[in-house]
Design a protein around this motif. Sequence first.
Motif, PDB file in Angstrom:
ATOM      1  N   GLU A 187       2.486   9.043   0.638  1.00  0.00           N
ATOM      2  CA  GLU A 187       2.932   9.328   1.996  1.00  0.00           C
ATOM      3  C   GLU A 187       3.596  10.708   2.081  1.00  0.00           C
ATOM      4  OE1 GLU A 187       5.171   7.312   5.804  1.00  0.00           O
ATOM      5  OE2 GLU A 187       6.016   6.996   3.830  1.00  0.00           O
ATOM      6  N   ALA A 188       4.234  11.137   1.001  1.00  0.00           N
ATOM      7  CA  ALA A 188       4.857  12.469   1.000  1.00  0.00           C
ATOM      8  C   ALA A 188       3.795  13.553   1.212  1.00  0.00           C
ATOM      9  CB  ALA A 188       5.612  12.710  -0.298  1.00  0.00           C
ATOM     10  N   LYS A 189       2.583  13.318   0.700  1.00  0.00           N
ATOM     11  CA  LYS A 189       1.482  14.265   0.956  1.00  0.00           C
ATOM     12  C   LYS A 189       1.116  14.248   2.437  1.00  0.00           C
ATOM     13  CE  LYS A 189      -0.828  14.756  -3.499  1.00  0.00           C
ATOM     14  NZ  LYS A 189      -2.108  14.886  -4.197  1.00  0.00           N
ATOM     15  N   GLU A 190       1.062  13.048   3.009  1.00  0.00           N
ATOM     16  CA  GLU A 190       0.710  12.928   4.433  1.00  0.00           C
ATOM     17  C   GLU A 190       1.769  13.573   5.329  1.00  0.00           C
ATOM     18  OE1 GLU A 190      -1.770   8.725   3.891  1.00  0.00           O
ATOM     19  OE2 GLU A 190       0.178   8.693   4.874  1.00  0.00           O
ATOM     20  N   LEU A 191       3.024  13.529   4.902  1.00  0.00           N
ATOM     21  CA  LEU A 191       4.110  14.130   5.697  1.00  0.00           C
ATOM     22  C   LEU A 191       4.213  15.642   5.486  1.00  0.00           C
ATOM     23  CD1 LEU A 191       6.930  11.445   5.178  1.00  0.00           C
ATOM     24  CD2 LEU A 191       5.615  11.846   7.268  1.00  0.00           C
ATOM     25  N   GLY A 192       3.407  16.183   4.563  1.00  0.00           N
ATOM     26  CA  GLY A 192       3.444  17.624   4.315  1.00  0.00           C
ATOM     27  C   GLY A 192       4.568  18.064   3.396  1.00  0.00           C
TER      28      GLY A 192
ATOM     29  N   ALA B 255       0.216  24.078  16.211  1.00  0.00           N
ATOM     30  CA  ALA B 255      -0.452  22.793  15.902  1.00  0.00           C
ATOM     31  C   ALA B 255      -0.122  22.353  14.479  1.00  0.00           C
ATOM     32  CB  ALA B 255      -1.953  22.934  16.078  1.00  0.00           C
ATOM     33  N   GLU B 256      -0.035  23.320  13.544  1.00  0.00           N
ATOM     34  CA  GLU B 256       0.290  22.989  12.142  1.00  0.00           C
ATOM     35  C   GLU B 256       1.761  22.589  12.005  1.00  0.00           C
ATOM     36  OE1 GLU B 256      -1.862  22.677   9.736  1.00  0.00           O
ATOM     37  OE2 GLU B 256      -3.522  23.334  10.994  1.00  0.00           O
ATOM     38  N   LEU B 257       2.641  23.305  12.732  1.00  0.00           N
ATOM     39  CA  LEU B 257       4.080  23.010  12.641  1.00  0.00           C
ATOM     40  C   LEU B 257       4.397  21.627  13.198  1.00  0.00           C
ATOM     41  CD1 LEU B 257       5.774  26.337  13.783  1.00  0.00           C
ATOM     42  CD2 LEU B 257       5.899  25.294  11.517  1.00  0.00           C
ATOM     43  N   LYS B 258       3.649  21.243  14.234  1.00  0.00           N
ATOM     44  CA  LYS B 258       3.915  19.976  14.911  1.00  0.00           C
ATOM     45  C   LYS B 258       3.843  18.802  13.929  1.00  0.00           C
ATOM     46  CE  LYS B 258       2.719  17.743  19.124  1.00  0.00           C
ATOM     47  NZ  LYS B 258       1.658  17.320  19.940  1.00  0.00           N
ATOM     48  N   LYS B 259       2.947  18.928  12.938  1.00  0.00           N
ATOM     49  CA  LYS B 259       2.757  17.843  11.964  1.00  0.00           C
ATOM     50  C   LYS B 259       4.034  17.582  11.158  1.00  0.00           C
ATOM     51  CE  LYS B 259      -2.109  19.114  11.345  1.00  0.00           C
ATOM     52  NZ  LYS B 259      -3.037  19.770  10.418  1.00  0.00           N
ATOM     53  N   THR B 260       4.749  18.656  10.829  1.00  0.00           N
ATOM     54  CA  THR B 260       5.913  18.477   9.952  1.00  0.00           C
ATOM     55  C   THR B 260       7.252  18.503  10.687  1.00  0.00           C
ATOM     56  OG1 THR B 260       5.640  20.815   9.455  1.00  0.00           O
ATOM     57  CG2 THR B 260       4.932  19.275   7.774  1.00  0.00           C
ATOM     58  N   PHE B 261       7.258  19.004  11.926  1.00  0.00           N
ATOM     59  CA  PHE B 261       8.529  19.136  12.653  1.00  0.00           C
ATOM     60  C   PHE B 261       9.244  17.791  12.773  1.00  0.00           C
ATOM     61  CE2 PHE B 261      10.825  18.822  16.737  1.00  0.00           C
ATOM     62  CZ  PHE B 261      11.851  19.711  16.473  1.00  0.00           C
ATOM     63  N   GLU B 262       8.491  16.767  13.174  1.00  0.00           N
ATOM     64  CA  GLU B 262       9.115  15.457  13.379  1.00  0.00           C
ATOM     65  C   GLU B 262       9.673  14.905  12.062  1.00  0.00           C
ATOM     66  OE1 GLU B 262       8.047  11.001  14.961  1.00  0.00           O
ATOM     67  OE2 GLU B 262       6.545  12.572  15.271  1.00  0.00           O
ATOM     68  N   THR B 263       8.954  15.159  10.962  1.00  0.00           N
ATOM     69  CA  THR B 263       9.404  14.716   9.639  1.00  0.00           C
ATOM     70  C   THR B 263      10.822  15.210   9.362  1.00  0.00           C
ATOM     71  OG1 THR B 263       7.132  14.814   8.860  1.00  0.00           O
ATOM     72  CG2 THR B 263       8.828  14.789   7.178  1.00  0.00           C
TER      73      THR B 263
ATOM     74  N   LEU C 294       0.843  -1.202   0.000  1.00  0.00           N
ATOM     75  CA  LEU C 294       0.000   0.000   0.000  1.00  0.00           C
ATOM     76  C   LEU C 294       0.873   1.244   0.000  1.00  0.00           C
ATOM     77  CD1 LEU C 294      -2.582  -1.187   2.676  1.00  0.00           C
ATOM     78  CD2 LEU C 294      -3.158  -0.630   0.302  1.00  0.00           C
ATOM     79  N   ALA C 295       0.462   2.261  -0.754  1.00  0.00           N
ATOM     80  CA  ALA C 295       1.220   3.518  -0.803  1.00  0.00           C
ATOM     81  C   ALA C 295       1.056   4.289   0.499  1.00  0.00           C
ATOM     82  CB  ALA C 295       0.760   4.353  -1.986  1.00  0.00           C
ATOM     83  N   SER C 296       0.015   3.967   1.263  1.00  0.00           N
ATOM     84  CA  SER C 296      -0.181   4.539   2.593  1.00  0.00           C
ATOM     85  C   SER C 296      -1.009   3.536   3.378  1.00  0.00           C
ATOM     86  CB  SER C 296      -0.934   5.865   2.504  1.00  0.00           C
ATOM     87  OG  SER C 296      -1.521   6.173   3.756  1.00  0.00           O
ATOM     88  N   LYS C 297      -0.641   3.330   4.666  1.00  0.00           N
ATOM     89  CA  LYS C 297      -1.374   2.340   5.467  1.00  0.00           C
ATOM     90  C   LYS C 297      -2.855   2.684   5.552  1.00  0.00           C
ATOM     91  CE  LYS C 297       2.365   0.351   8.060  1.00  0.00           C
ATOM     92  NZ  LYS C 297       3.360   0.545   9.082  1.00  0.00           N
ATOM     93  N   SER C 298      -3.173   3.978   5.471  1.00  0.00           N
ATOM     94  CA  SER C 298      -4.576   4.400   5.597  1.00  0.00           C
ATOM     95  C   SER C 298      -5.455   3.861   4.465  1.00  0.00           C
ATOM     96  CB  SER C 298      -4.655   5.927   5.629  1.00  0.00           C
ATOM     97  OG  SER C 298      -4.176   6.454   4.403  1.00  0.00           O
TER      98      SER C 298
END
Length: 789
Positions: free
Chosen positions: A656-661, A636-644, A64-68
């Motif tokens: 998945e690159a879309k999901e990672l922002g 809250a928005e930054l948190k999504k991409t910071f870990e990436t 799968l290209a994404s687990k979702s």
Amino acid sequence: MSKKLLVRRAAVLGAGVMGAQIAAHLTNAGVDTVLFDLPAKEGPADGIVLKAIGNLAKLSPAPLASKSLAAAITPANYDTGLEQLRDCDLIIEAIAERMDWKQDLYRRIAPFVGEHAVLASNTSGLGINALAAVLPEQLRHRFCGVHFFNPPRYMHLAELIPADTTDKAVLEGLETFLTTNLGKGVVYAKDTPNFIGNRIGVFSILSVIHHTRQFGLGFDEVDAITGPLVGRPKSATYRTSDVVGLDTMAHVIKTMADTLPQDPWHKYFQSPDWLQALIAKGALGQKAGAGIFRKVGKDIMVLDLEKQDYRAADRKAADEVVGILKIKNPAEKFAKLRESQHPQAQFLWAAFRDLFHYSAYHLADIADTARDVDLAIRWGYGWSLGPFETWQAAGWKQVAQWIAEDIAAGKAMSDAPLPAWVLDGREGVHAAEGSYSPATNTLVPRSSLPVYQRQRFPDPLLGEKFDQGTTVYENDGVRMWHDGDGIAVVSFKTKMNTVSDHVLNGLQEAICIAERDFQGLVIWQQKEPFSAGADLAGALGLLQAGKVDEFDALVANFQRTSQRIKYALVPVVAAVRGLALGGGCEFQMHSARTVAHLESYIGLVEAGVGLLPAGGGLKELAVRASRAAAGGDVFAELKKTFETVAMAKVSTSAVEAKELGLLRPTDRIVFNAHELLHVAKAEARNLAEGGYRPPLPERRIQVAGDVGIATFRMLLVNMLEGRFISEYDNEIATRIATVVCGGEVDRGSLVDEAWLLNLERKHFVELAQQEKTQARIGHMLKTGKPLRN
């Protein structure tokens, strides 16, 4: 016009390893898919399928290209679910390889198959006409074989096998769907056992097994000389058999033995004793933890037939043989292999000779043209050249004469004569006009089906040249060219398409020219990767020579290039496939639109070499967070991409690159790598035709400021105490947090792009001067692996 195959909904029959993965790939491609199997004996009726869907997330490489996406597959069973087939446009049967089971299932489903639906069997070698025979008359013309190679998401090959009754329009519709929607390379095979790929590929393995014994070589030794040294995958021959599964291997060999009694090589179609012994004790290869090879701790052990036990896998290719295989001229290389007395060289000559002999002898009965055989082997087995290309490159006439001599002398595996066309004075089977077809005794050009007009540069065969377009501008880093269609293309010339000073200056110049003379510009590479990022070796050289000012200027030039891409007056479209790391990722983030191949591995990976993204990547993340928050909570928005970024994550697909922002929701995903340029040009043209203007300068970017930095630091302390990151990782991540939060300013402050770019550059240059960062860069250049110091 060929008839289009409109696929709104598809069904896959059989939720085994192959069926479940085909369903996964249809779902990757945005096709609403129902997956069927037998009803479960206990628990929910769809239990078998539910288990198979759950298992998809555990498989590696990921289907799968994404687990979702797993949630999008509809489970069904043959007892209660057959009504669901009525609205399916494509039905792919992928149950176990037994003729009687398949025929029974066809009889059962036939009443539920729609009048327009296409039914295809994903068999790896059973007779397509025998399967078609049990279908009602009105369904036979919509039935054929389609053989996906495993794993179906990643293997380019799909063999299309018509039955005598299959309608040509049905085949063309399916071929077009497989090519564009599923990203496949389609090859037509005749209805013969194992079709093309496995017929030739498995014969090649059988001949290797035979000659391994004949010349007394070890399995590890054979893998050392039948891998990259001869243009084949690292897993070579025996390692590949372990990966495929020794039981699967034995099954395919048995199919050949049972169904090809007239084949002149028939006596070789049997599993050797050692293979049967491994299977008997459950050593089936990689899936069982042991096969021909097995891992003990960190050591790789290999089966030794003399000792009847495993030994360390340490036999290598002999220096003499490596020397021969490194010869650039194929004709000279083959002459030397044939002359050499070294058993490894004799083995290689014998294995190639018998492969050429077998391929030529059977070409007329298994395929329409030599092209189909070569592409099937390249796409299905990962060889850089197919058997006929290899032979032609080595000098067709001379090699044919040697093969004939060996057959006469009783050295070849079979005494079957070479077909007359092989010895008719020809120089080979591939030419600019096309590839040889024994049936018509002519050269047949590539298919003229409209879908192939989307491939500006198809996978070239030996002797094929594609017009490279008209060069507009060139320097040491890039080439800019066009086809006269108003859209210019710029491609890099560096190793791994890394970003050097020449690339930066070349891109800026290309954008100036595009603004003046073209409607749009596409950044596209002829070969993967898109770009492995900045030229680390050059950067490290400047640092070690203490040229900090020059290093700072390099970073400033990088940022200038990214901004130039973003604010160009014509749309700049990035066409990404393969790796897009670091600076490569930053360029596509600044483009007007990215068109990414499904297999795009995108990431801001600078933290892995002790740096942070400074080509505008962190600035863009801050801009996007500000835009998404729209006056709300930026943190809250930054948190999504910071870990990436802090963890240097790389996407495992474009989805998945879309999901990672790292890709935008509006960016396009393409399934066929050979159509990437076509779609990217179309995007550039569409944007231009729509009256494209670049975005207005970002002067009011809301940032998370000091409070954001403090909150990220708290998260990092937990990771540090849990030993997930090192002290130095913590320092790098803190600096990343500082930049994306806009520095030590009040929460909610408004800053502009220049402010963020300066922050990026300052922290980047400071990190670059640290000993630990330079150690990380050096380690990456030397080993290709990150250093955790």
